[in-house]
Design an enzyme around this catalytic site. Structure first.
Site, mmCIF file in Angstrom:
data_model
loop_
_atom_site.group_PDB
_atom_site.id
_atom_site.type_symbol
_atom_site.label_atom_id
_atom_site.label_comp_id
_atom_site.label_asym_id
_atom_site.label_seq_id
_atom_site.Cartn_x
_atom_site.Cartn_y
_atom_site.Cartn_z
ATOM 1 N N LEU A 19 2.200 5.214 -3.318
ATOM 2 C CA LEU A 19 2.562 4.329 -2.327
ATOM 3 C C LEU A 19 3.003 5.219 -1.197
ATOM 4 C CD1 LEU A 19 6.097 4.019 -4.746
ATOM 5 C CD2 LEU A 19 4.982 1.792 -3.303
ATOM 6 N N LYS A 39 -9.481 5.138 -4.199
ATOM 7 C CA LYS A 39 -9.323 5.568 -5.365
ATOM 8 C C LYS A 39 -10.559 6.188 -6.107
ATOM 9 C CE LYS A 39 -5.638 5.860 -8.953
ATOM 10 N NZ LYS A 39 -4.717 7.814 -8.017
ATOM 11 N N ASP A 56 -3.335 1.358 -9.116
ATOM 12 C CA ASP A 56 -2.500 1.361 -7.372
ATOM 13 C C ASP A 56 -3.886 1.518 -7.219
ATOM 14 O OD1 ASP A 56 -0.407 2.683 -9.111
ATOM 15 O OD2 ASP A 56 -1.789 4.522 -9.824
ATOM 16 N N GLY A 119 -6.104 11.116 -4.552
ATOM 17 C CA GLY A 119 -6.754 11.803 -5.903
ATOM 18 C C GLY A 119 -5.230 11.616 -7.370
ATOM 19 N N TYR A 208 15.099 7.376 -2.590
ATOM 20 C CA TYR A 208 15.140 6.625 -3.676
ATOM 21 C C TYR A 208 15.269 5.213 -3.243
ATOM 22 C CZ TYR A 208 14.927 5.690 -8.931
ATOM 23 O OH TYR A 208 14.389 4.705 -9.798
#
Length: 230
Positions: A19, A39, A56, A119, A208
């Site tokens: 994110l 990624k 992701d 990562g 949050y």
């Protein structure tokens, strides 16, 4: 070649690296910068008609202004959501830092203003019996952005990770405080401690969020230290 490239690491798994990476791309896009995100290793992929796909990696592919093929964004994909080196062992494959770095360098040749390399897990996630994912960052010589999952134990995890990054000869370009747990005890005190003990700039304090989108995260990110730094 990409002008500004950063390796996005985390204090642990599930701390919000993706994110934040997507938010960084969105923030750069909003400033008119051309962007790309990769990624290189992803575990926990779904089988599709096009092959293995990781949510992701798909998000990074979507948020980048320079459109790359999925294989460029995520060249090494595993179906089980387990440690990558274990997934590789189960398939009789061997992960190698030099090959992964070479794959990243191929994407770094894109004429992008801003690039993130996300990562997997924490800083010392193994690739094989002698290499970790940190070796990829060391080979690439890229500054590091650290995503801190704000939860119990985050101070220790953060300081140990920063110590390892510095020991590996890399520079911490900035860090992000991501509130992973809404009911974290003594949140303000933990954040204040990290601010006092880290010399790198705090790029974002992300509360949050019930609805987590790259655009929502981008609204909290200050890119100025990253852009002025290079």
């Amino acid at each position: 070649m990409a002008k500004r490239t950063f390796f996005v690491a985390g204090t642990d798994t599930d701390v919000g690296k993706t994110l934040v990476s997507a938010g960084l791309l969105a923030a750069a896009n909003q400033q008119g910068l051309s962007t790309v995100g990769v990624k290189p290793i992803a575990a926990g992929c779904e089988i599709t008609e096009e092959g293995l796909r990781n949510s992701d990696a798909l998000l990074l592919q979507q948020m980048a202004s320079i459109k790359l093929s999925y294989a460029q964004v995520n060249p090494i994909a595993f179906e089980p959501a387990i440690a990558p080196h274990i997934a590789a062992q189960q398939q009789g494959r061997r992960l190698d830092a030099d090959r992964i770095a070479a794959l990243c360098r191929g994407v770094m040749m894109q004429p992008a203003d801003f690039m993130v390399i996300e990562g997997a897990g924490g800083w010392r996630v193994p690739l094989n019996h002698r290499q970790t994912l940190a070796d990829v960052a060391k080979l690439l010589r890229t500054p590091v952005i650290l995503v801190v999952g704000m939860k119990l134990g985050c101070i220790n995890h953060t300081l140990l990770t920063v110590e390892a990054i510095v020991k590996d000869g890399l520079r911490l370009a900035g860090w992000v405080a991501n509130r992973a747990e809404p009911q974290m005890s003594c949140y303000d005190e933990n954040l204040a401690t990290l601010k006092s003990m880290l010399s790198a700039p705090l790029l974002a304090e992300i509360p949050y969020l019930e609805t987590c989108t790259a655009e929502a995260v981008a609204s909290y990110i200050d890119l100025a230290p990253l852009i002025a730094d290079q």
